[in-house]
Design an enzyme around this catalytic site. Structure first.
Site, short mmCIF file in Angstrom:
data_model
loop_
_atom_site.label_atom_id
_atom_site.label_comp_id
_atom_site.label_asym_id
_atom_site.label_seq_id
_atom_site.Cartn_x
_atom_site.Cartn_y
_atom_site.Cartn_z
N LYS A 107 6.27 -4.44 1.14
CA LYS A 107 5.87 -5.09 2.38
C LYS A 107 6.63 -4.43 3.52
CE LYS A 107 3.18 -8.75 3.09
NZ LYS A 107 2.15 -9.21 2.15
N1 GLU Z 1 -1.26 -8.34 3.02
C1 GLU Z 1 -2.12 -8.64 1.91
C2 GLU Z 1 -1.40 -9.44 0.87
O1 GLU Z 1 -0.42 -10.11 1.16
C3 GLU Z 1 -2.83 -7.41 1.36
C4 GLU Z 1 -1.95 -6.30 0.87
C5 GLU Z 1 -2.70 -5.04 0.50
O2 GLU Z 1 -3.91 -5.03 0.59
O3 GLU Z 1 -2.04 -4.07 0.12
O4 GLU Z 1 -1.81 -9.54 -0.27
#
Ligand code: GLU
Length: 417
Positions: A107
């Site tokens: 993240k």
């Molecule tokens: N931000 C989204 C999540 O928390 C998607 C992450 C992604 O597609 O890599 O799952």
């Protein structure tokens, strides 16, 4: 020293320990897979439109590298911190493992308020942040995606900055891009569609008629909005929604198209004419068949968990329910669709986007959705059956399935040197 120490990180660790205890994981493996593998903290100087330069704090956390590159969104939010981002990276790991994607979790976050930045400022911030991350991102290293406060345009700037640096177009460095530059059909809607699909599976299980059901959605961003439309397709009435500026309620059901127009014009659902204003904190206590928290972490706590009047709690957000609230819900008849299952549709279609980019071969939206629903169906059956046979709450079941895959991979790869 624990650099991630924060309420959200500690909560993610508590959830992990519960799953690890249930799995009886040896201490050595626990320690190896719990702490994030890497974190890069960056300072991002941005020239604002008035000529002044402001510095923003940003980071990227990569949680584990046991079976492939890392994957996860980038969050632009005033309260983003290293600890929160580390927790979100950890949840991405269990989520990807649970649904069978060949990724570890990651993240990123920048502490900023994107609503207060001009388009030019947002672009300069994004490009400089990307430049700072270049040593640790790439199609085979770590692949960012949208999260709260970021969208396809931000992903396009990331892709462009990375591609200019490399000297050739590299669409696979990021997912959630615009279609024209290698994005996947159905990616924008994927998280909300997945939430809708899984809620309908929960309704089947509980013998709730979707066409007579009611839903309350907390948070009307990309996830909440598309989940609401997915539910409405099956005749479910959306009776209340909220965002950071307010909440609106109409027992007869909200007109979603009008609500989307209102939000586009005013930047919030507050003030919507087709409904009454209610206090945002009251929204979780409204009687309904399904409550969808689709905003920030730690919204369902020991203070409000006992007041929930839903049959299904569908976690569109990451980490919306604290362990204290989980203990209260365990003694109620609320059926929980845990975050790492419930909102996994987004990263599943991100995976499809990455696969399409690497192959330069693109699929129709029907193919994307069909493959998405197959993966979600398998995961739903897996988690519900595991919860039933092991007599554990849905979260423990989902976490145990995700964590055990990572633990096995780490053990099989062994320890270097
Ligand atoms: N931000 C989204 C999540 O928390 C998607 C992450 C992604 O597609 O890599 O799952």
């Amino acid at each position: 020293m624990n650099p991630y120490d924060s309420p959200t990180y500690n909560m993610a660790c508590e959830q992990f320990e519960q799953a690890a205890n249930f799995l009886d994981l040896p201490e050595e493996i626990r320690k190896r897979i719990k702490s994030p593998k890497r974190a890069l903290i960056v300072n991002i100087p941005v020239r604002h439109d008035d000529g002044s330069v402001r510095n923003y704090h940003g980071c990227r956390v990569q949680h584990h590298l046991a079976f492939g590159p890392t994957k996860g969104g980038i969050r632009y939010h005033p309260d983003a911190t290293l600890g929160e981002v580390a927790a979100l990276a950890m949840w991405m790991s269990w989520k990807c493992a649970l649904v069978g994607l060949p990724y570890g979790g990651a993240k990123g976050g920048v502490a900023c308020d994107p609503k207060k930045l001009s388009k030019g400022e947002l672009e300069r911030l994004t490009r400089r942040y990307t430049q700072e991350l270049i040593p640790i991102i790439g199609p085979y290293i770590d692949i960012p995606a949208p999260d709260m406060g970021t969208d396809a345009q931000v992903m396009a700037w990331i892709m462009d900055t990375y591609s200019v640096h490399m000297g050739y177009s590299t669409p696979g460095v990021v997912t959630g891009k615009p279609i024209e530059i290698g994005g996947s059909l159905g990616r924008t809607e994927a998280t909300g569609r997945g939430v809708g699909y899984l809620i309908n599976r929960a309704f089947d299980l509980l013998k709730i008629d979707a066409a007579k059901a009611t839903a309350v959605v907390q948070g009307f961003g990309n996830v909440g909005e598309h989940a609401a439309f997915a539910l409405a397709l099956h005749g479910t009435k959306i009776i209340a929604v909220s965002d950071s500026s307010g909440a609106v309620y109409n027992k007869a059901g909200l007109h979603l198209d009008d609500l989307v127009i209102h939000k586009a014009d005013h930047g919030t659902v507050a003030g919507f004419k087709g409904a009454d204003a209610i206090k945002p904190e009251e929204i979780v206590a409204l009687p309904c068949d399904v409550l969808v928290p689709a905003a920030l972490e730690r919204e369902i706590t020991e203070k409000n968990a006992a007041r929930l009047k839903c049959r299904v709690l569908a976690e569109g957000a990451n980490g919306p329910t604290t362990p204290e609230a989980d203990r209260i819900l365990a003694n109620s008849d609320v059926f929980v669709l845990p975050d790492i299952l419930c909102n996994s549709g987004g990263v599943v279609v991100s995976y499809f986007e990455w696969v399409q980019d690497l192959q330069n071969f693109f699929w129709s939206e029907a193919e994307v959705n069909d493959k998405l629903y197959r993966i979600l169906e398998k995961a739903f059956v897996h988690v519900t059956q595991f919860a039933k046979t092991s007599q554990v709450p849905m979260r423990t079941a989902a976490m145990a399935l995700g964590v055990s895959k990572v633990a096995k991979a780490a053990a099989q790869r062994g320890l270097f040197p």
